[in-house]
Motif scaffolding. Structure first.
Motif, PDB file in Angstrom:
ATOM      1  N   GLU A  76      57.383 -16.095 -35.670  1.00  0.00           N
ATOM      2  CA  GLU A  76      57.588 -14.694 -35.287  1.00  0.00           C
ATOM      3  C   GLU A  76      56.442 -13.807 -35.762  1.00  0.00           C
ATOM      4  OE1 GLU A  76      59.896 -13.347 -33.290  1.00  0.00           O
ATOM      5  OE2 GLU A  76      60.492 -15.429 -32.907  1.00  0.00           O
ATOM      6  N   GLU A  77      55.888 -14.098 -36.929  1.00  0.00           N
ATOM      7  CA  GLU A  77      54.780 -13.286 -37.440  1.00  0.00           C
ATOM      8  C   GLU A  77      53.587 -13.345 -36.488  1.00  0.00           C
ATOM      9  OE1 GLU A  77      52.288 -12.620 -41.570  1.00  0.00           O
ATOM     10  OE2 GLU A  77      52.700 -14.683 -40.931  1.00  0.00           O
ATOM     11  N   PHE A  78      53.314 -14.548 -35.972  1.00  0.00           N
ATOM     12  CA  PHE A  78      52.216 -14.698 -35.016  1.00  0.00           C
ATOM     13  C   PHE A  78      52.464 -13.850 -33.776  1.00  0.00           C
ATOM     14  CE2 PHE A  78      50.280 -16.878 -31.354  1.00  0.00           C
ATOM     15  CZ  PHE A  78      48.949 -16.874 -31.745  1.00  0.00           C
ATOM     16  N   LYS A  79      53.687 -13.878 -33.261  1.00  0.00           N
ATOM     17  CA  LYS A  79      54.031 -13.068 -32.088  1.00  0.00           C
ATOM     18  C   LYS A  79      53.794 -11.589 -32.358  1.00  0.00           C
ATOM     19  CE  LYS A  79      57.711 -16.096 -30.316  1.00  0.00           C
ATOM     20  NZ  LYS A  79      59.149 -16.174 -29.983  1.00  0.00           N
ATOM     21  N   ASP A  80      54.278 -11.115 -33.510  1.00  0.00           N
ATOM     22  CA  ASP A  80      54.172  -9.688 -33.840  1.00  0.00           C
ATOM     23  C   ASP A  80      52.709  -9.267 -33.990  1.00  0.00           C
ATOM     24  OD1 ASP A  80      56.915  -9.538 -33.817  1.00  0.00           O
ATOM     25  OD2 ASP A  80      57.133  -9.698 -35.998  1.00  0.00           O
ATOM     26  N   ASP A 165      49.771 -24.928 -29.731  1.00  0.00           N
ATOM     27  CA  ASP A 165      50.912 -24.116 -29.311  1.00  0.00           C
ATOM     28  C   ASP A 165      50.563 -22.629 -29.235  1.00  0.00           C
ATOM     29  OD1 ASP A 165      52.499 -26.310 -29.051  1.00  0.00           O
ATOM     30  OD2 ASP A 165      53.679 -25.975 -30.866  1.00  0.00           O
ATOM     31  N   ARG A 166      49.722 -22.153 -30.143  1.00  0.00           N
ATOM     32  CA  ARG A 166      49.382 -20.723 -30.145  1.00  0.00           C
ATOM     33  C   ARG A 166      48.625 -20.333 -28.870  1.00  0.00           C
ATOM     34  NH1 ARG A 166      47.639 -19.775 -36.516  1.00  0.00           N
ATOM     35  NH2 ARG A 166      49.786 -19.859 -37.336  1.00  0.00           N
TER      36      ARG A 166
END
Length: 429
Positions: A76-80, A165-166
């Motif tokens: 979630e941190e990556f998304k944000d 994945d990123r």
């Protein structure tokens, strides 16, 4: 690190010449790959995938499936963080949109241009020790803003035939569904000419290694490219008001990219130079591995410090070297900014670390290297747009200005051009 005292222009040019991309040793190989893929399509592509990729994928397996894309999960941190990154990029790049332009001439002719997005663009995303998700965003966001309908991503797979994945998550986030698990010169050739699996594109953007850069150079003309990128560069102009710890930190940040990265300082203050050298040694010592080893080699091979008489001479060095990244850590930097003619991206004032530019403060970080800032700019929305000129010549223009155009045509020796205008002049009488 090389230290030069009031160097002659030729000394600086020789340093640049040492850094130029030398395709002489690889161009024959790359040309063979490009020509083979151009003429033999998918069979040739799969031959080079087997030779050069970490995983020898064939046929449709080189294409990311809808199921693979939809199954991707990231933290979630990556998304944000990426949402904020995208927002900053969109805010800056949206200012670059151009509308179609129209104008009436004094004689009533109608001229202008239509602005249209390029129809298809491929983004090359390198893979290896790091996942270059910022490169994907820096290329894809301006392309989306420009209105490019078909955006393709290519990225070399790992040993298991997977793309990070990123990268896949960001493709899904940006609604990019055409993703190929290929890399290298053969990927560039496939994008430029197409195969039974890979559909050709109109333009290729994004950085890569020497083989990728050489292939981009060879396909240019059959396919558009952004540039032939070389090793990354940073040039810092600093005076007595600069903080040695900041200067050294930014030089190290540049040096950790790779062993060919150039970190350069130009200053008119010998005390500052001494302070920066001390800070470089101290900060390098505290950097963890593998970054420390990479930065150490980079500074030893490509680090540069130039002591000049004054800031006027410093700016002359800037305009000669035309660096990818420029930092101005001087008193009243905006008074010197106006004298900068050649630079990819400029960071003004002690707080403005180049790293802010790498991570989405606004301007793009895909920038010209190897003095290319003399004639080109960083990636922008304009790189994904094209102009179609439109002309409607009025009868008044034909009557009052026809003879002007006829004379010009005959001066160039084009009699049929002149007659094509005269025949209209006769009809307009």
């Amino acid at each position: 690190m090389k230290i030069l005292i009031e160097p002659a222009e030729q000394q600086l040019l020789e340093i640049l010449e040492e850094r130029r991309l030398d395709f002489a040793n690889i161009e024959k190989t790359v040309r063979e790959i490009v020509e083979d893929v151009k003429h033999n399509g998918q069979a040739a592509l799969e031959k080079y995938i087997a030779l050069y990729e970490k995983c020898a994928l064939k046929g449709e397996r080189i294409l990311i499936s809808e199921e693979e894309l939809d199954a991707v999960k990231v933290e979630e941190e990556f998304k944000d963080l990426c949402e904020k990154f995208i927002e900053k990029l969109e805010r800056f790049h949206s200012m670059q949109l151009q509308a179609s332009m129209w104008n009436l001439t004094p004689h009533g002719s109608f001229v202008g241009c239509l602005v249209r997005p390029i129809e298809s663009v491929a983004i090359y995303v390198p893979a290896g020790r790091r996942v270059y998700f910022t490169t994907l965003l820096m290329c894809a966001v301006p392309a989306k803003i420009a209105g490019v309908e078909r955006i393709v991503v290519v990225c070399p797979p790992n040993e298991d035939g997977k793309v990070p994945d990123r990268i896949l998550y960001l493709c899904r986030r940006l609604n990019i569904r055409e993703i190929y698990k290929i890399g290298g010169a053969h990927a560039i050739a496939a994008l430029a000419y197409g195969t039974s699996i890979v559909k050709k594109v109109d333009k290729i953007v994004g950085p890569g290694n020497a083989y990728v850069s050489c292939a981009k150079k060879l396909v240019f003309g059959d396919c558009g490219i952004d540039s032939v990128a070389g090793p990354t560069e940073l040039l810092i102009v600093a005076d007595s008001t600069a903080k040695p710890a900041f200067v050294a930190a930014d030089m190290l940040a540049q040096a950790e990219h790779d062993e060919m990265a150039m970190s350069a300082l130009v200053t008119d203050d010998e005390n500052l130079l001494d302070g920066v050298l001390e800070e470089l040694a101290r900060q390098l010592n505290s950097l963890g591995e593998p970054n420390r080893s990479v930065a150490k080699v980079s500074l030893e091979k490509n680090g540069l410090a130039v002591l000049v008489r004054d800031l006027k001479d410093a700016i002359e060095v800037v305009n000669l070297l035309a660096p990818e990244h420029l930092e101005l850590f001087v008193e009243d930097p905006f008074s010197w900014l106006g004298r900068v003619k050649n630079a990819g991206s400029t960071f003004v004032g002690n707080s403005s670390a180049e790293a802010f530019g790498d991570y989405g403060v606004g301007p793009n970080h895909v920038l010209p290297t190897l003095q290319n800032a003399r004639f080109t700019s960083g990636l922008s929305v304009q790189d994904f747009l094209k102009k179609i000129f439109v002309t409607l010549v009025s009868e008044e223009e034909v009557k009052k200005q026809g003879e002007f155009y006829v004379k010009l045509a005959r001066l160039e020796g084009f009699e049929a051009h002149a007659r094509s205008i005269e025949v209209r002049m006769e009809g307009a009488r």
